[in-house]
Design a protein around this motif. Sequence first.
Motif, mmCIF file in Angstrom:
data_model
loop_
_atom_site.group_PDB
_atom_site.id
_atom_site.type_symbol
_atom_site.label_atom_id
_atom_site.label_comp_id
_atom_site.label_asym_id
_atom_site.label_seq_id
_atom_site.Cartn_x
_atom_site.Cartn_y
_atom_site.Cartn_z
ATOM 1 N N ASN A 238 21.320 29.401 69.578
ATOM 2 C CA ASN A 238 21.490 27.958 69.720
ATOM 3 C C ASN A 238 20.162 27.211 69.660
ATOM 4 O OD1 ASN A 238 20.299 28.285 72.285
ATOM 5 N ND2 ASN A 238 22.289 28.476 73.286
ATOM 6 N N LYS A 239 20.253 25.902 69.545
ATOM 7 C CA LYS A 239 19.085 25.041 69.393
ATOM 8 C C LYS A 239 18.171 25.096 70.616
ATOM 9 C CE LYS A 239 17.944 20.116 68.920
ATOM 10 N NZ LYS A 239 18.512 18.755 68.780
ATOM 11 N N LEU B 149 21.517 27.871 62.253
ATOM 12 C CA LEU B 149 21.608 26.432 62.511
ATOM 13 C C LEU B 149 20.800 26.011 63.735
ATOM 14 C CD1 LEU B 149 25.382 25.761 61.729
ATOM 15 C CD2 LEU B 149 23.395 25.374 60.275
ATOM 16 N N GLY B 150 20.787 26.854 64.758
ATOM 17 C CA GLY B 150 20.007 26.532 65.943
ATOM 18 C C GLY B 150 18.528 26.430 65.628
ATOM 19 N N GLU C 168 17.746 23.220 63.435
ATOM 20 C CA GLU C 168 17.682 21.980 64.204
ATOM 21 C C GLU C 168 16.410 21.919 65.050
ATOM 22 O OE1 GLU C 168 21.243 21.936 66.463
ATOM 23 O OE2 GLU C 168 22.553 21.472 64.764
ATOM 24 N N GLY D 269 13.060 20.892 63.163
ATOM 25 C CA GLY D 269 12.880 19.460 62.949
ATOM 26 C C GLY D 269 12.291 18.735 64.139
ATOM 27 N N GLU D 270 12.470 19.276 65.330
ATOM 28 C CA GLU D 270 11.933 18.648 66.535
ATOM 29 C C GLU D 270 10.582 19.221 66.950
ATOM 30 O OE1 GLU D 270 14.534 18.347 69.838
ATOM 31 O OE2 GLU D 270 16.262 17.674 68.663
#
Length: 254
Positions: free
Chosen positions: A27-28, A55-56, A59, A62-63
Amino acid sequence: MAIGVVISVNEEGYCEVLGAAEGMKANKASWIKFFQWLRGRGLDGVKLVVGDKCLGMLEAVGEAFLEAKYQRCTAHFYRNVFSVAPRSKAKLLKALHAQEDKIAARWKVKAVVEQLHSMKLKEAAKKVEDGIEETLTYCDFSSELWTCIRTNNVIVRLNREIHRRTRVVSSFPDGNSALMPVCARSRHVAGIQWGNTKYMNMKHLEALLEDASIAGRLRLCQVLQTILRKFLDTTIMYKSAQQLDIQTFGTSNY
């Protein structure tokens, strides 16, 4: 029990292990925590992140690394398409990443998608059309680096080596006991195998970054010129309006 391992190519062009952490999830939140830990240890200047479209992680990148671009591993992209298409179409897919630039690759995508539709492989065509763009990020870099940065084969091989060494243990009592052999094997591979051969010629990346810096300064100059021009136009209009008011006031007194 999952253990996350992150590797990189350093400023000299050698592969190195940045860190490993136990208790990783897909997870993210887990990836952001991992990336923040790496940044806290001094990781900076990340230009490209190559992954298999977790996907985690996607995402979190990008942060955590605002300036970094993301490259989806082309090998994992092929496997994803092969889940709905026969492997005999491998040559057709690999042609997508054998073009001279991104524009040519995009034109090739259209032709391949049409071919897949004609073969009644609609799901494969959709996967190619939807996912191809994130596999072409490597085209933004020097062509001499393309074969090095469009897959994550290096860490796949490292994971295979780690698995070979750890699978003899049926279970680990805790996270630290699992982390120790992973770190030991990673350190061995990095020191013995990666330490003797450069993975990338960083001169090509330095030249690209220098060109990007020059282009950035030129864009900044253009923006400043535009702002200055608007300011001067506004000042001229303001002065013209003042003169008009003075003339009107002078005329009304007579």
